[in-house]
Design a protein around this motif. Structure first.
Motif, mmCIF file in Angstrom:
data_model
loop_
_atom_site.group_PDB
_atom_site.id
_atom_site.type_symbol
_atom_site.label_atom_id
_atom_site.label_comp_id
_atom_site.label_asym_id
_atom_site.label_seq_id
_atom_site.Cartn_x
_atom_site.Cartn_y
_atom_site.Cartn_z
ATOM 1 N N TYR A 29 0.836 -1.210 0.000
ATOM 2 C CA TYR A 29 0.000 0.000 0.000
ATOM 3 C C TYR A 29 0.866 1.254 0.000
ATOM 4 O O TYR A 29 0.697 2.160 -0.828
ATOM 5 C CB TYR A 29 -0.911 -0.023 1.223
ATOM 6 N N GLY A 61 -6.682 5.064 5.087
ATOM 7 C CA GLY A 61 -6.745 4.070 4.019
ATOM 8 C C GLY A 61 -5.836 2.887 4.297
ATOM 9 O O GLY A 61 -6.154 1.751 3.933
ATOM 10 N N TRP A 99 -7.038 -0.889 4.331
ATOM 11 C CA TRP A 99 -6.355 -1.820 3.430
ATOM 12 C C TRP A 99 -5.895 -3.072 4.189
ATOM 13 O O TRP A 99 -6.129 -4.203 3.753
ATOM 14 C CB TRP A 99 -5.177 -1.102 2.791
#
Length: 539
Positions: free
Chosen positions: A222, A322, A326
């Motif tokens: 990520y 995020g 994730w």
């Protein structure tokens, strides 16, 4: 004034607490500066006490995949579980504690007390580094006021207290993750300038985290894609930074594992095959896909959950939030789930709690200034005092109960047997309980025969292992096992099985020697209220 308040939370502060273009009015409610050295000293002292207070059993890997392996390296005896025979574990993590054991032995400090306490004290030093870097990351992203409340959240969250000083590979992975995130440009304000070496340090720490736990790659995939999207020098990032640093760390860990295994073993590849391609982890149980969202991560955050959600919505730092989504999302795809798997993103969620608390802590007065009185109630609005009381009143009892009482019997029994063995009162031990329920040679620290019930995954599905067969019918299993056993001097078992086997044990000349409290309520089996030691009467 609204614009100035915003600057406190989104400004670009340096590590010493100054915020660019602060006005005198801002300084009125800006907290006094904390140097990194002072923060580290506070965190180190706190984690030392934290490590000493943790006296319970949480996860077998704390002992069996770290200290037990380290003990075998340092002293020549210790049990290697099936994972080490299949080559899905790297020696990088256990070697840290093996070197530590060697130092203790050279100093003559490998006594029962030090063998139990010292590894967690060592881990507490690593944990304090993680606390420091979470603070520094918070300063960079949000400012020093938020950083202080983030540190408050980190030090008072019950699960961090319960878990972070344990010798799990996940705890060191968490520390390396926090250190690495601090150095990544994509997670900093766009105006923040970084030295050229910063990203390389971040990559090196990320690679080490993956070397210790290959699943850490979920986090760095990520962050790496985010950095690739935002950086202007993509080719340099891929070919001059990611590739050489990744190859270097993989090469060094592979050489290390080659020396320890005696043959070339690519641990990340074996780990991937077993846990992802063959779903080998499912052997130890599965959960519903939503478990991390509905139970696991929710329990870890506990009463900080509403503050974390509020902080995410208020701060609008979608890159960091995020990352949490994730990690939770990808781990949810896997059948086998555990709290510790998502530990590395818990501090990030607590950072958002820090943001929310910092917002609440600012006075509601029209100009945003504190009152002149030094009284605490005049520094903070009533809702701030209520929030602090609520968080402390819920997290401190939970942390102390889980660290001091819940599932402590299996630790206490091995501490007791290690002292008895030191006094030549123990010759051999049989554990009639689910496999890996207690520490082993790393706590006993005496090379005497010990036997526990095996639970190595079978290549044929549906065949119960030795541990499962015992739990299904303790009396029949033990009666059959006793036909060929070498009579042990001590037998250790949980109270429910002890009740069923009491007549059998008495008939074989065993008597109850010691009983240790273990738990008030069950976890994943029947209530295991106590752990019982039986000794052979003619010993």
């Amino acid at each position: 004034m609204r614009q100035r308040n915003k600057a406190v939370f989104t400004g670009n502060p340096n590590l010493h607490g100054s915020v660019s273009e602060k006005t005198e009015e801002d300084q009125d409610f800006s907290p006094s500066s904390l140097s990194p050295r002072r923060v580290f000293a506070i965190c180190l002292a706190f984690r030392f006490v934290n490590a000493l207070l943790v006296q319970t059993y949480f996860n077998p890997d704390e002992h069996w995949q770290a200290l037990e392996v380290a003990h075998r390296i340092a002293f020549g005896y210790g049990h290697l579980t099936w994972e080490w025979k299949k080559g899905i574990r790297s020696y990088l993590h256990p070697l840290i504690f093996a070197l530590f054991y060697k130092v203790l032995a050279l100093l003559g400090l490998d006594t029962p007390l030090f063998m139990v306490k010292a590894p967690r004290l060592l881990q507490s030093m690593f944990s304090a580094v993680g606390d420091l870097y979470l603070y520094k990351l918070s300063v960079i992203v949000f400012g020093e006021r938020v950083a202080k409340w983030t540190l408050f959240a980190q030090l008072t969250n019950w699960f961090m207290f319960f878990c972070i000083t344990r010798t799990l590979s996940n705890t060191l992975e968490t520390v390396l993750t926090l250190v690495s995130l601090y150095y990544w440009p994509c997670l900093r304000p766009s105006s923040d300038k970084l030295p050229l070496m910063s990203r390389k340090w971040g990559l090196a720490m990320a690679a080490l985290a993956c070397g210790i736990r290959p699943t850490s790659a979920i986090i760095w995939l990520y962050v790496g894609l985010l950095e690739l999207y935002e950086t202007r020098d993509r080719l340099r990032f891929i070919f001059l930074e990611v590739a050489p640093i990744g190859v270097l760390v993989l090469g060094l860990t592979s050489i290390l594992d080659r020396l320890m295994y005696g043959s070339w073993i690519i641990v990340p590849l074996n780990f991937l095959k077993f846990n992802f391609l063959s779903s080998g982890g499912d052997y130890y149980g599965t959960h519903k896909w939503h478990w991390y969202f509905s139970q696991g991560f929710t329990v870890m955050l506990f009463t900080f959950l509403p503050f974390s959600i509020a902080g995410i919505m208020q701060s609008k730092k979608w890159k960091l939030s995020g990352l949490i989504a994730w990690v939770l999302g990808l781990y949810s795809v896997l059948g086998h789930k555990e709290f510790r798997f998502v530990l590395p993103v818990l501090p990030i969620a607590l950072m958002f709690s820090g943001y929310s608390l910092a917002r609440i802590s600012i006075s509601d007065s029209p100009n945003g200034k504190r009152k002149g009185s030094s009284n605490i109630s005049s520094k903070w609005p009533p809702k701030m005092l209520l929030a602090i009381f609520f968080l402390l009143a819920t997290n401190i009892p939970m942390a102390l109960y889980m660290s001091l009482y819940h599932q402590r019997g299996t630790e206490d029994v091995m501490n007791y047997l290690s002292k008895e063995a030191l006094n030549q009162k123990v010759e051999s031990i049989l554990f009639l309980m689910p496999c890996h329920a207690t520490p082993y040679y790393s706590t006993l620290h005496r090379n005497i025969p010990m036997r526990f019930l095996d639970c190595t995954p079978s290549d044929t599905k549906g065949i119960p292992d030795e541990s499962d067969r015992f739990m299904m019918d303790p009396v029949d299993f033990t009666s059959e096992y006793a036909k060929n056993w070498s009579l042990p001097s001590h037998i250790v078992l949980y109270e429910p099985e002890e009740k069923l086997l009491r007549d059998f044990l008495v008939s074989h000349s065993f008597r109850q020697e010691k009983r240790f409290f273990h738990a008030h309520f069950k976890v994943d089996r029947d209530l295991q209220a106590s752990v019982v030691v039986y000794a052979l009467t003619d010993q």
